[in-house]
Design a protein around this motif. Structure first.
Motif, PDB file in Angstrom:
ATOM      1  N   GLU A   3       0.836  -1.192   0.000  1.00 51.64           N
ATOM      2  CA  GLU A   3       0.000   0.000   0.000  1.00 51.64           C
ATOM      3  C   GLU A   3       0.875   1.247   0.000  1.00 51.64           C
ATOM      4  O   GLU A   3       1.903   1.302   0.690  1.00 51.64           O
ATOM      5  CB  GLU A   3      -0.902  -0.009   1.231  1.00 51.64           C
ATOM      6  CG  GLU A   3      -1.797   1.214   1.356  1.00 51.64           C
ATOM      7  CD  GLU A   3      -2.631   1.193   2.617  1.00 51.64           C
ATOM      8  OE1 GLU A   3      -3.336   2.188   2.877  1.00 51.64           O
ATOM      9  OE2 GLU A   3      -2.571   0.183   3.343  1.00 51.64           O
ATOM     10  N   LEU A   4       0.464   2.236  -0.759  1.00 49.32           N
ATOM     11  CA  LEU A   4       1.176   3.511  -0.756  1.00 49.32           C
ATOM     12  C   LEU A   4       0.774   4.285   0.491  1.00 49.32           C
ATOM     13  O   LEU A   4      -0.365   4.707   0.639  1.00 49.32           O
ATOM     14  CB  LEU A   4       0.843   4.321  -2.009  1.00 49.32           C
ATOM     15  CG  LEU A   4       1.491   5.714  -2.086  1.00 49.32           C
ATOM     16  CD1 LEU A   4       3.014   5.601  -2.161  1.00 49.32           C
ATOM     17  CD2 LEU A   4       0.952   6.500  -3.270  1.00 49.32           C
ATOM     18  N   THR A   5       1.725   4.464   1.394  1.00 51.42           N
ATOM     19  CA  THR A   5       1.483   5.227   2.613  1.00 51.42           C
ATOM     20  C   THR A   5       2.025   6.642   2.442  1.00 51.42           C
ATOM     21  O   THR A   5       2.744   6.948   1.485  1.00 51.42           O
ATOM     22  CB  THR A   5       2.179   4.571   3.809  1.00 51.42           C
ATOM     23  OG1 THR A   5       3.613   4.607   3.598  1.00 51.42           O
ATOM     24  CG2 THR A   5       1.737   3.114   3.976  1.00 51.42           C
ATOM     25  N   LEU A   6       1.694   7.508   3.400  1.00 52.81           N
ATOM     26  CA  LEU A   6       2.194   8.874   3.330  1.00 52.81           C
ATOM     27  C   LEU A   6       3.716   8.892   3.435  1.00 52.81           C
ATOM     28  O   LEU A   6       4.390   9.640   2.709  1.00 52.81           O
ATOM     29  CB  LEU A   6       1.575   9.723   4.437  1.00 52.81           C
ATOM     30  CG  LEU A   6       2.022  11.194   4.473  1.00 52.81           C
ATOM     31  CD1 LEU A   6       1.748  11.890   3.158  1.00 52.81           C
ATOM     32  CD2 LEU A   6       1.334  11.918   5.628  1.00 52.81           C
ATOM     33  N   ASP A   7       4.278   8.071   4.312  1.00 49.74           N
ATOM     34  CA  ASP A   7       5.744   8.034   4.435  1.00 49.74           C
ATOM     35  C   ASP A   7       6.387   7.549   3.138  1.00 49.74           C
ATOM     36  O   ASP A   7       7.431   8.076   2.717  1.00 49.74           O
ATOM     37  CB  ASP A   7       6.158   7.130   5.597  1.00 49.74           C
ATOM     38  CG  ASP A   7       5.945   7.793   6.955  1.00 49.74           C
ATOM     39  OD1 ASP A   7       5.851   9.034   6.990  1.00 49.74           O
ATOM     40  OD2 ASP A   7       5.865   7.069   7.964  1.00 49.74           O
ATOM     41  N   ALA A   8       5.773   6.553   2.493  1.00 43.37           N
ATOM     42  CA  ALA A   8       6.320   6.070   1.221  1.00 43.37           C
ATOM     43  C   ALA A   8       6.212   7.153   0.146  1.00 43.37           C
ATOM     44  O   ALA A   8       7.121   7.326  -0.678  1.00 43.37           O
ATOM     45  CB  ALA A   8       5.570   4.809   0.782  1.00 43.37           C
ATOM     46  N   LEU A   9       5.108   7.897   0.159  1.00 43.12           N
ATOM     47  CA  LEU A   9       4.945   8.979  -0.816  1.00 43.12           C
ATOM     48  C   LEU A   9       5.966  10.088  -0.559  1.00 43.12           C
ATOM     49  O   LEU A   9       6.502  10.667  -1.512  1.00 43.12           O
ATOM     50  CB  LEU A   9       3.525   9.525  -0.755  1.00 43.12           C
ATOM     51  CG  LEU A   9       3.203  10.662  -1.743  1.00 43.12           C
ATOM     52  CD1 LEU A   9       3.487  10.231  -3.177  1.00 43.12           C
ATOM     53  CD2 LEU A   9       1.756  11.106  -1.586  1.00 43.12           C
ATOM     54  N   ARG A  10       6.240  10.389   0.695  1.00 40.43           N
ATOM     55  CA  ARG A  10       7.270  11.384   1.010  1.00 40.43           C
ATOM     56  C   ARG A  10       8.604  10.996   0.364  1.00 40.43           C
ATOM     57  O   ARG A  10       9.302  11.846  -0.203  1.00 40.43           O
ATOM     58  CB  ARG A  10       7.452  11.508   2.523  1.00 40.43           C
ATOM     59  CG  ARG A  10       6.348  12.228   3.273  1.00 40.43           C
ATOM     60  CD  ARG A  10       6.755  12.455   4.712  1.00 40.43           C
ATOM     61  NE  ARG A  10       5.781  13.220   5.456  1.00 40.43           N
ATOM     62  CZ  ARG A  10       4.946  12.714   6.362  1.00 40.43           C
ATOM     63  NH1 ARG A  10       4.969  11.418   6.612  1.00 40.43           N
ATOM     64  NH2 ARG A  10       4.097  13.486   7.001  1.00 40.43           N
ATOM     65  N   ASP A  26       8.204  16.250   6.383  1.00 42.78           N
ATOM     66  CA  ASP A  26       7.871  15.380   7.509  1.00 42.78           C
ATOM     67  C   ASP A  26       6.749  15.956   8.366  1.00 42.78           C
ATOM     68  O   ASP A  26       6.322  15.330   9.331  1.00 42.78           O
ATOM     69  CB  ASP A  26       9.108  15.145   8.381  1.00 42.78           C
ATOM     70  CG  ASP A  26      10.165  14.321   7.662  1.00 42.78           C
ATOM     71  OD1 ASP A  26       9.785  13.380   6.948  1.00 42.78           O
ATOM     72  OD2 ASP A  26      11.358  14.635   7.801  1.00 42.78           O
ATOM     73  N   GLY A  27       6.266  17.152   8.012  1.00 42.58           N
ATOM     74  CA  GLY A  27       5.175  17.764   8.752  1.00 42.58           C
ATOM     75  C   GLY A  27       3.824  17.253   8.283  1.00 42.58           C
ATOM     76  O   GLY A  27       3.719  16.233   7.601  1.00 42.58           O
ATOM     77  N   GLU A  28       2.769  17.992   8.597  1.00 42.62           N
ATOM     78  CA  GLU A  28       1.402  17.624   8.242  1.00 42.62           C
ATOM     79  C   GLU A  28       1.126  18.101   6.818  1.00 42.62           C
ATOM     80  O   GLU A  28       0.673  19.219   6.592  1.00 42.62           O
ATOM     81  CB  GLU A  28       0.417  18.257   9.233  1.00 42.62           C
ATOM     82  CG  GLU A  28      -1.036  17.932   8.973  1.00 42.62           C
ATOM     83  CD  GLU A  28      -1.300  16.452   8.876  1.00 42.62           C
ATOM     84  OE1 GLU A  28      -1.656  15.994   7.762  1.00 42.62           O
ATOM     85  OE2 GLU A  28      -1.150  15.752   9.886  1.00 42.62           O
ATOM     86  N   ILE A  29       1.441  17.242   5.847  1.00 41.09           N
ATOM     87  CA  ILE A  29       1.354  17.643   4.436  1.00 41.09           C
ATOM     88  C   ILE A  29       0.229  16.940   3.698  1.00 41.09           C
ATOM     89  O   ILE A  29       0.021  17.195   2.507  1.00 41.09           O
ATOM     90  CB  ILE A  29       2.680  17.370   3.694  1.00 41.09           C
ATOM     91  CG1 ILE A  29       2.928  15.848   3.604  1.00 41.09           C
ATOM     92  CG2 ILE A  29       3.845  18.081   4.364  1.00 41.09           C
ATOM     93  CD1 ILE A  29       4.018  15.465   2.614  1.00 41.09           C
ATOM     94  N   LEU A  30      -0.520  16.083   4.358  1.00 39.95           N
ATOM     95  CA  LEU A  30      -1.466  15.212   3.661  1.00 39.95           C
ATOM     96  C   LEU A  30      -2.441  16.011   2.791  1.00 39.95           C
ATOM     97  O   LEU A  30      -2.748  15.615   1.667  1.00 39.95           O
ATOM     98  CB  LEU A  30      -2.238  14.366   4.673  1.00 39.95           C
ATOM     99  CG  LEU A  30      -3.077  13.222   4.103  1.00 39.95           C
ATOM    100  CD1 LEU A  30      -2.215  12.206   3.387  1.00 39.95           C
ATOM    101  CD2 LEU A  30      -3.887  12.553   5.204  1.00 39.95           C
TER     102      LEU A  30
END
Length: 232
Positions: A3-10, A26-30
């Protein structure tokens, strides 16, 4: 397939477009726009190519213009479609951050804050997450709408992630709240991503229009109530 997670997308964002000075990935970028994070359309195209290579999901050029945030990119990879309904509204409340945060996250008091809710019943609390049932006042046809939602506030980042558990007419409804300290006060922002069921009484465009109108009404009401409390 992973699954593509936010950390993986970063990681892919750093690889595909680098990181501009002053941007904290690494901040709140979602729910921040790729443009605000320093990624133009070419950089997002490169990120899409990396996703296709590593996750096997094609992100076509035609979708890039509609995928504006990391959240929308993650949802596209998960669902294979761009989230159809999206709203993004905010208002500045002239009151201390702590008061704004406490009053608007006290779910049990929402019937006093929101004009549309008749009741808010807490069903379960687990750590920071609260599950609750909202019941609205009867609509023009006398129908009473009710559903269960979950929300997880994060006092450290002053953000809240929420979703409908009982989705009703929605295929899904995901809500993001953000509180930003500005010179004039606290900017409270609500982002709603959703998709209506085929059987719903309105389509995505109709619900978008409704939510944009109603959100401004509710925000103005909340602003008045919180600012009155701050003035006491």
């Amino acid at each position: 397939m992973a699954e593509l997670t936010l950390d993986a997308l970063r990681k892919l964002m750093r690889e595909g477009g680098g990181v501009e000075d002053g941007v904290d990935l690494d901040g709140e970028i979602l729910h921040s726009s790729f443009a605000d994070l320093g990624y133009d359309s070419l950089a997002v195209l490169e990120i899409g190519a990396l996703i296709e290579r590593e996750y096997g999901t094609e992100v076509p050029d035609s979708a890039i213009g509609e995928i504006t945030t990391p959240h929308e990119m993650i949802e596209f990879v998960r669902r294979g479609t761009v989230t159809a309904g999206h709203t993004d509204n905010s208002i500045v409340i002239d009151a201390p951050m702590e008061l704004v945060w406490e009053m608007t996250n006290d779910v049990e008091s929402w019937p006093e804050l929101f004009s549309e809710y008749a009741s808010a019943e807490i069903l379960e609390r687990q750590d920071e997450t609260v599950r609750f049932r909202l019941t609205m006042h009867p609509d023009d046809e006398g129908k009473v709408w009710s559903w269960v939602s979950e929300r997880t506030p994060d006092p450290r980042t002053r953000t809240v992630n929420a979703k409908r558990v009982e989705t009703g007419p929605f295929e899904h409804m995901i809500i993001f709240w953000e509180y930003l300290q500005e010179q004039e006060g606290v900017r409270m922002r609500w982002v709603q991503d959703f998709h209506m069921k085929p059987s719903a009484p309105v389509d995505d465009a109709g619900m978008t229009d409704h939510l944009n109108r109603n959100t401004l009404v509710q925000m103005e009401r909340i602003k008045g109530i919180v600012e009155a409390a701050a003035a006491k």
